[in-house]
Design an enzyme around this catalytic site. Structure first.
Site, PDB file in Angstrom:
ATOM      1  N   ASP A   8      32.575 -18.573  31.056  1.00 49.10           N
ATOM      2  CA  ASP A   8      33.526 -17.699  30.503  1.00 49.10           C
ATOM      3  C   ASP A   8      34.448 -17.967  29.424  1.00 49.10           C
ATOM      4  O   ASP A   8      35.445 -18.585  30.098  1.00 49.10           O
ATOM      5  CB  ASP A   8      34.254 -16.708  31.375  1.00 49.10           C
ATOM      6  CG  ASP A   8      35.344 -15.539  30.899  1.00 49.10           C
ATOM      7  OD1 ASP A   8      35.522 -15.388  29.761  1.00 49.10           O
ATOM      8  OD2 ASP A   8      36.269 -15.076  31.857  1.00 49.10           O
ATOM      9  N   LYS A  70      40.260 -18.688  20.315  1.00 48.91           N
ATOM     10  CA  LYS A  70      39.214 -17.726  20.105  1.00 48.91           C
ATOM     11  C   LYS A  70      39.564 -16.576  19.402  1.00 48.91           C
ATOM     12  O   LYS A  70      38.422 -15.828  18.914  1.00 48.91           O
ATOM     13  CB  LYS A  70      39.013 -17.339  21.741  1.00 48.91           C
ATOM     14  CG  LYS A  70      37.970 -16.199  21.875  1.00 48.91           C
ATOM     15  CD  LYS A  70      37.760 -15.916  23.174  1.00 48.91           C
ATOM     16  CE  LYS A  70      36.613 -14.851  23.598  1.00 48.91           C
ATOM     17  NZ  LYS A  70      36.837 -14.428  24.896  1.00 48.91           N
ATOM     18  N   GLU A 171      30.784 -10.026  27.452  1.00 52.29           N
ATOM     19  CA  GLU A 171      31.717 -10.271  28.729  1.00 52.29           C
ATOM     20  C   GLU A 171      31.593  -8.951  29.608  1.00 52.29           C
ATOM     21  O   GLU A 171      31.240  -9.205  30.775  1.00 52.29           O
ATOM     22  CB  GLU A 171      32.945 -10.314  28.133  1.00 52.29           C
ATOM     23  CG  GLU A 171      33.394 -11.693  27.670  1.00 52.29           C
ATOM     24  CD  GLU A 171      34.680 -11.887  26.981  1.00 52.29           C
ATOM     25  OE1 GLU A 171      35.622 -10.847  26.888  1.00 52.29           O
ATOM     26  OE2 GLU A 171      34.715 -12.852  26.303  1.00 52.29           O
ATOM     27  N   ASP A 193      39.286  -4.401  31.415  1.00 52.33           N
ATOM     28  CA  ASP A 193      39.770  -5.881  31.290  1.00 52.33           C
ATOM     29  C   ASP A 193      40.934  -6.392  30.580  1.00 52.33           C
ATOM     30  O   ASP A 193      41.347  -6.033  29.703  1.00 52.33           O
ATOM     31  CB  ASP A 193      38.702  -6.631  30.393  1.00 52.33           C
ATOM     32  CG  ASP A 193      38.955  -8.173  30.174  1.00 52.33           C
ATOM     33  OD1 ASP A 193      39.821  -8.607  30.746  1.00 52.33           O
ATOM     34  OD2 ASP A 193      37.803  -8.727  29.784  1.00 52.33           O
TER      35      ASP A 193
END
Ligand code: AMP
Length: 528
Positions: A8, A70, A171, A193
């Protein structure tokens, strides 16, 4: 069978897991930490430090310490996210040759793929140390909304790190896999999330082994950091005005208060009350250091952060509306991200969806565990082993593909979530009399308007037979191979004139550059 790891690769933290003897293990660093900050710090030599040690460098070496990379990978220098980052991060973001953002540290310029590769290489190393053998295969997860460029750039980062990337998985899909959802069931799953910096909600439709991401919505600037921030403001308000000004002016005092706020937030996940104590936060009028002391109850905390919690549900409304669903349609609920350990979040999500979330896997590790499960399943199927009965995900196109038509519209040829490899064809006609050529523009995205989608490329089919408009028929063929590479061909039926284009995601690096960087990184990490 060699091991394959699940990674991840997060905005603030990354996690690496592996399936060993049928059990999922989250791999710790040498100090026992199971989550590893996605931070790369470059000293004056070439060697990079990654993870918890790099995080500590942020205060001492801000220009040489890269975090939140990211947010930038696979984007262009002029994209909104990159423009925003250039104003907020202390490291230097410069334009690369292919309009891609790059990071300059001590006179060396790094692509985002290299930064990602340093993180991945570190995680690979942790896994190798833990398993006691080399690891060369991985599944890496990305947000469901990542486009082809961002996915390809992540894949390149893996390759530079010396990993064969078996699959890039969404994800939320990985999180659902960690709970074994979808095996022979047909249901909607909501994945909520809430991490350190971002909030994402995804509505998945699982049908046999196909995990369709029906809708996603999110706020890229809503996460645990904002909860710490409102708490910090609450505590600051308890100080006299002059001392408040002192704290606001001093980066180190602000950092102390931010850390104490985060700790209080974490404590309140398990206690009803907490005490905040900072040894030396401000100085009094005589110049003596003054401690800061306060108390906070969970009830107070819940009131303070309530507006932030509420914002997440506005985003959930948006995702459900886009999926044409209501909360009651959701058959399973999965929590992801460290913030979902907070009771107020758990209670609020439970109330909103009217169901108890899946429990048992740590929310900050669930995505990596799901990735490891998929990695193990793929490895088993590649090696012909029959023991593994896991769900073998079918790769799908993340976004629709189509061609531009008259009036600035897009005619979709391949819908998003189509299983790949995939192919299709459609017949178009000329739009003006005696038209001698036609331009084929290829778009990726969900909008009917061409301008709102991403243009992947264009080519021209020349030498059309002169005829009144509508008379000449042009067949456009779309093909996507198993790696997601798109080929488009246009052919005029009668004369057989044809032209075509092969579209690979433009990540800013060529295949040769990726190869070269792989050997560079090997050199950087000698003794790893
Ligand atoms: P992630 O990005 O998933 O690693 O989540 C990190 C966020 O979760 C940070 O804001 C942490 O402060 C927060 N967090 C971690 N543990 C807890 C906890 N036990 N209770 C509340 N928040 C937490």
């Amino acid at each position: 069978m060699p091991y394959a790891i699940g990674i991840d690769l997060g905005t603030s933290n990354s996690v690496v897991s592996v399936i060993k003897d049928g059990t999922a293990f989250v791999i710790p660093d040498e100090d026992g930490n199971r989550t590893h900050p996605s931070v790369v710090s470059f000293g004056h030599g070439q060697n990079a430090i990654v993870g918890n040690k790099a995080l500590k460098q942020m205060a001492f070496n801000p220009q040489g310490t890269v975090y939140s990379s990211k947010r930038l990978i696979g984007r262009t220098i002029s994209s909104e996210e990159v423009v925003k980052a250039r104003h907020t991060v202390p490291y230097d973001i410069v334009a690369g040759e292919h309009d891609d953002p790059r990071i300059r540290v001590h006179d060396r310029v790094y692509s985002l793929q290299e930064i990602g590769a340093h993180i991945l290489r570190y995680l690979k190393g942790l896994a190798e140390n833990w398993l006691g053998e080399p690891v060369n295969h991985a599944v890496i997860t990305v947000p469901a909304y990542f486009n082809d460029n961002q996915r390809q750039a992540t894949r390149d980062a893996g390759q530079i790190a010396g990993l064969e990337v078996l699959r890039i998985v969404n994800e939320p899909t990985a999180a659902a896999l960690a709970y074994g959802l979808g095996q022979a069931k047909n249901e909607f799953v909501a994945v909520y999330d809430l991490g350190g910096g971002t909030f994402d909600i995804s509505i998945l439709h699982i049908m046999k082994d196909v995990f369709e991401v029906v809708s996603t919505a999110g706020d890229t600037y809503l996460g645990g950091d904002d909860f710490d921030h409102v708490l910090m403001e609450f505590m600051l308000a308890q100080l006299p005005d002059e001392q408040q000004r002192q704290v606001r002016r001093s980066p180190s005092a602000r950092l102390k208060l931010k850390r104490a706020s985060e700790q209080a937030k974490i404590d309140l996940s398990t206690s009803e009350q907490t005490e905040i104590h900072i040894d030396a936060l401000v100085r009094d009028e005589r110049g003596f250091e003054q401690p800061f002391k306060s108390r906070l109850s969970r009830i107070q905390y819940n009131q303070i952060v309530f507006p932030l919690v509420k914002r997440t549900f506005e985003v959930c409304d948006e995702a459900l509306t886009a999926a044409r669903r209501v909360p009651g349609d959701v058959g399973a609920l999965v929590l992801v991200g460290g913030m979902t350990r907070s009771p107020i979040i758990q209670e609020a999500v439970e109330n909103y969806f009217g169901r108890v979330p899946e429990l048992g896997v740590n929310p900050d590790e669930v995505v990596s565990v799901g990735a490891a499960i998929q990695a193990d399943t793929l490895m088993s199927s590649m090696s012909g082993a029959t023991v593994n009965t896991g769900t073998l995900l079918i790769d799908v196109t993340p976004q629709s593909l189509g061609v531009g038509t008259v009036g600035g519209f897009v005619e979709r040829l391949i819908e998003r979530n189509s299983a790949i490899p995939s192919g299709t064809q459609r017949v178009f006609t000329t739009s003006v009399d005696a038209q001698s050529e036609v331009k084929i523009e290829v778009y990726q995205g969900e909008s009917r308007m061409a301008g709102d989608n991403e243009k992947l490329g264009e080519f021209v089919l020349q030498g059309l037979r002169p005829a009144p408009r509508g008379d000449v028929k042009i067949t456009v063929y779309f093909d996507i191979d198993a790696s997601g590479i798109v080929s488009v061909t246009a052919e005029e039926g009668e004369t057989g004139t044809a032209a075509s284009i092969r579209l690979e995601a433009s990540t800013g690096l060529t295949a040769e550059e990726v190869q070269d960087l792989q050997s560079d990184l090997d050199f950087d990490n000698v003794g790893f």
